[in-house]
Design a protein around this motif. Sequence first.
Motif, PDB file in Angstrom:
ATOM      1  N   ALA A  29       0.833  -1.192   0.000  1.00 10.61           N
ATOM      2  CA  ALA A  29       0.000   0.000   0.000  1.00 10.61           C
ATOM      3  C   ALA A  29       0.869   1.244   0.000  1.00 10.61           C
ATOM      4  O   ALA A  29       1.790   1.373   0.819  1.00 10.61           O
ATOM      5  CB  ALA A  29      -0.906  -0.005   1.225  1.00 10.61           C
ATOM      6  N   ALA A  30       0.578   2.146  -0.919  1.00 16.35           N
ATOM      7  CA  ALA A  30       1.313   3.405  -1.014  1.00 16.35           C
ATOM      8  C   ALA A  30       0.520   4.510  -0.344  1.00 16.35           C
ATOM      9  O   ALA A  30      -0.692   4.629  -0.553  1.00 16.35           O
ATOM     10  CB  ALA A  30       1.566   3.753  -2.474  1.00 16.35           C
ATOM     11  N   SER A  31       1.200   5.296   0.453  1.00 15.19           N
ATOM     12  CA  SER A  31       0.560   6.433   1.107  1.00 15.19           C
ATOM     13  C   SER A  31       1.359   7.690   0.829  1.00 15.19           C
ATOM     14  O   SER A  31       2.568   7.632   0.629  1.00 15.19           O
ATOM     15  CB  SER A  31       0.463   6.212   2.617  1.00 15.19           C
ATOM     16  N   GLY A  32       0.666   8.820   0.824  1.00 15.36           N
ATOM     17  CA  GLY A  32       1.314  10.087   0.523  1.00 15.36           C
ATOM     18  C   GLY A  32       0.401  10.904  -0.344  1.00 15.36           C
ATOM     19  O   GLY A  32      -0.288  10.377  -1.203  1.00 15.36           O
ATOM     20  N   SER A  33       0.394  12.181  -0.125  1.00 14.26           N
ATOM     21  CA  SER A  33      -0.542  13.035  -0.849  1.00 14.26           C
ATOM     22  C   SER A  33       0.186  13.859  -1.891  1.00 14.26           C
ATOM     23  O   SER A  33       1.364  14.191  -1.745  1.00 14.26           O
ATOM     24  CB  SER A  33      -1.281  13.960   0.132  1.00 14.26           C
ATOM     25  N   GLY A  34      -0.541  14.123  -2.952  1.00 11.71           N
ATOM     26  CA  GLY A  34      -0.017  15.014  -3.969  1.00 11.71           C
ATOM     27  C   GLY A  34       1.095  14.449  -4.809  1.00 11.71           C
ATOM     28  O   GLY A  34       1.826  15.187  -5.464  1.00 11.71           O
ATOM     29  N   VAL A  35       1.238  13.112  -4.785  1.00 13.15           N
ATOM     30  CA  VAL A  35       2.302  12.485  -5.556  1.00 13.15           C
ATOM     31  C   VAL A  35       1.690  11.538  -6.572  1.00 13.15           C
ATOM     32  O   VAL A  35       0.834  10.734  -6.236  1.00 13.15           O
ATOM     33  CB  VAL A  35       3.268  11.705  -4.642  1.00 13.15           C
ATOM     34  N   SER A  36       2.136  11.653  -7.785  1.00 18.52           N
ATOM     35  CA  SER A  36       1.658  10.753  -8.824  1.00 18.52           C
ATOM     36  C   SER A  36       2.483   9.475  -8.810  1.00 18.52           C
ATOM     37  O   SER A  36       3.717   9.521  -8.827  1.00 18.52           O
ATOM     38  CB  SER A  36       1.786  11.442 -10.189  1.00 18.52           C
ATOM     39  N   ILE A  37       1.809   8.349  -8.759  1.00 19.85           N
ATOM     40  CA  ILE A  37       2.482   7.051  -8.705  1.00 19.85           C
ATOM     41  C   ILE A  37       2.399   6.381 -10.067  1.00 19.85           C
ATOM     42  O   ILE A  37       1.314   6.238 -10.619  1.00 19.85           O
ATOM     43  CB  ILE A  37       1.860   6.162  -7.621  1.00 19.85           C
ATOM     44  N   GLY A  38       3.532   5.990 -10.571  1.00 14.80           N
ATOM     45  CA  GLY A  38       3.584   5.331 -11.870  1.00 14.80           C
ATOM     46  C   GLY A  38       3.607   3.829 -11.719  1.00 14.80           C
ATOM     47  O   GLY A  38       2.859   3.248 -10.963  1.00 14.80           O
ATOM     48  N   ASN A  39       4.515   3.189 -12.432  1.00  9.43           N
ATOM     49  CA  ASN A  39       4.638   1.735 -12.338  1.00  9.43           C
ATOM     50  C   ASN A  39       4.965   1.313 -10.904  1.00  9.43           C
ATOM     51  O   ASN A  39       5.648   2.039 -10.175  1.00  9.43           O
ATOM     52  CB  ASN A  39       5.741   1.237 -13.260  1.00  9.43           C
ATOM     53  N   MET A  40       4.477   0.157 -10.545  1.00  7.18           N
ATOM     54  CA  MET A  40       4.796  -0.452  -9.247  1.00  7.18           C
ATOM     55  C   MET A  40       5.165  -1.911  -9.484  1.00  7.18           C
ATOM     56  O   MET A  40       4.858  -2.476 -10.558  1.00  7.18           O
ATOM     57  CB  MET A  40       3.609  -0.354  -8.284  1.00  7.18           C
ATOM     58  N   GLY A  41       5.807  -2.504  -8.496  1.00  4.21           N
ATOM     59  CA  GLY A  41       6.166  -3.894  -8.689  1.00  4.21           C
ATOM     60  C   GLY A  41       6.921  -4.463  -7.506  1.00  4.21           C
ATOM     61  O   GLY A  41       6.923  -3.886  -6.410  1.00  4.21           O
ATOM     62  N   TRP A  42       7.603  -5.586  -7.769  1.00  7.82           N
ATOM     63  CA  TRP A  42       8.316  -6.308  -6.714  1.00  7.82           C
ATOM     64  C   TRP A  42       9.693  -6.750  -7.190  1.00  7.82           C
ATOM     65  O   TRP A  42       9.866  -7.188  -8.335  1.00  7.82           O
ATOM     66  CB  TRP A  42       7.521  -7.555  -6.309  1.00  7.82           C
ATOM     67  N   TYR A  43      10.628  -6.639  -6.279  1.00  5.19           N
ATOM     68  CA  TYR A  43      11.929  -7.256  -6.401  1.00  5.19           C
ATOM     69  C   TYR A  43      12.042  -8.271  -5.270  1.00  5.19           C
ATOM     70  O   TYR A  43      11.263  -8.246  -4.316  1.00  5.19           O
ATOM     71  CB  TYR A  43      13.053  -6.222  -6.235  1.00  5.19           C
ATOM     72  N   ARG A  44      13.038  -9.135  -5.369  1.00  4.55           N
ATOM     73  CA  ARG A  44      13.350  -9.997  -4.239  1.00  4.55           C
ATOM     74  C   ARG A  44      14.863 -10.119  -4.095  1.00  4.55           C
ATOM     75  O   ARG A  44      15.602  -9.947  -5.062  1.00  4.55           O
ATOM     76  CB  ARG A  44      12.699 -11.373  -4.367  1.00  4.55           C
ATOM     77  N   GLN A  45      15.253 -10.402  -2.876  1.00  3.51           N
ATOM     78  CA  GLN A  45      16.678 -10.505  -2.560  1.00  3.51           C
ATOM     79  C   GLN A  45      17.251 -11.736  -3.241  1.00  3.51           C
ATOM     80  O   GLN A  45      16.719 -12.840  -3.106  1.00  3.51           O
ATOM     81  CB  GLN A  45      16.867 -10.616  -1.047  1.00  3.51           C
ATOM     82  N   GLY A  46      18.340 -11.530  -3.964  1.00  3.02           N
ATOM     83  CA  GLY A  46      18.980 -12.644  -4.634  1.00  3.02           C
ATOM     84  C   GLY A  46      20.364 -12.909  -4.065  1.00  3.02           C
ATOM     85  O   GLY A  46      20.707 -12.426  -2.995  1.00  3.02           O
ATOM     86  N   PRO A  47      21.177 -13.654  -4.812  1.00  6.50           N
ATOM     87  CA  PRO A  47      22.545 -13.948  -4.364  1.00  6.50           C
ATOM     88  C   PRO A  47      23.352 -12.674  -4.155  1.00  6.50           C
ATOM     89  O   PRO A  47      23.128 -11.671  -4.839  1.00  6.50           O
ATOM     90  CB  PRO A  47      23.111 -14.776  -5.521  1.00  6.50           C
ATOM     91  N   GLU A  48      24.271 -12.755  -3.198  1.00  6.67           N
ATOM     92  CA  GLU A  48      25.156 -11.624  -2.887  1.00  6.67           C
ATOM     93  C   GLU A  48      24.364 -10.386  -2.507  1.00  6.67           C
ATOM     94  O   GLU A  48      24.804  -9.257  -2.752  1.00  6.67           O
ATOM     95  CB  GLU A  48      26.088 -11.332  -4.065  1.00  6.67           C
ATOM     96  N   ASN A  49      23.170 -10.617  -1.938  1.00  4.32           N
ATOM     97  CA  ASN A  49      22.326  -9.514  -1.451  1.00  4.32           C
ATOM     98  C   ASN A  49      21.902  -8.537  -2.541  1.00  4.32           C
ATOM     99  O   ASN A  49      21.537  -7.404  -2.239  1.00  4.32           O
ATOM    100  CB  ASN A  49      23.023  -8.752  -0.323  1.00  4.32           C
ATOM    101  N   ARG A  50      21.933  -8.964  -3.785  1.00  5.65           N
ATOM    102  CA  ARG A  50      21.442  -8.103  -4.851  1.00  5.65           C
ATOM    103  C   ARG A  50      19.944  -8.323  -5.019  1.00  5.65           C
ATOM    104  O   ARG A  50      19.458  -9.444  -4.903  1.00  5.65           O
ATOM    105  CB  ARG A  50      22.152  -8.423  -6.163  1.00  5.65           C
TER     106      ARG A  50
END
Length: 114
Positions: free
Chosen positions: A23-44
Amino acid sequence: QVQLVESGGGLVQPGGSLRLSCAASGSGVSIGNMGWYRQGPENRRAWVTSISTSGKPTYVGAVKGRFTISRDNSKNTIYLQMNSLKPEDTSIYYCYAVTTDLTWGQGIQVTVSS
């Protein structure tokens, strides 16, 4: 300024399902693309999936057919339905949103184990 709050992680057996929310919160800000990353090898962080403002999803090959991202613009919230989970899906999942900057959530643990 936008803040992202993730929920829905936890422990699940292989083959099970989980649903993450961001959930995104905040006023007066336009939100574009959203998505997910996950932690991989070597903390990348490795990109998993994203969804455009019009609802068009894209996925990394490893999760295609098992994960589904969706978006409710009225709530500024995205969801990640994860089915047929595998042990290799175990990771910390980070939500992100494209605003004037790239905003990250705090991360949420998903553990797939018997």
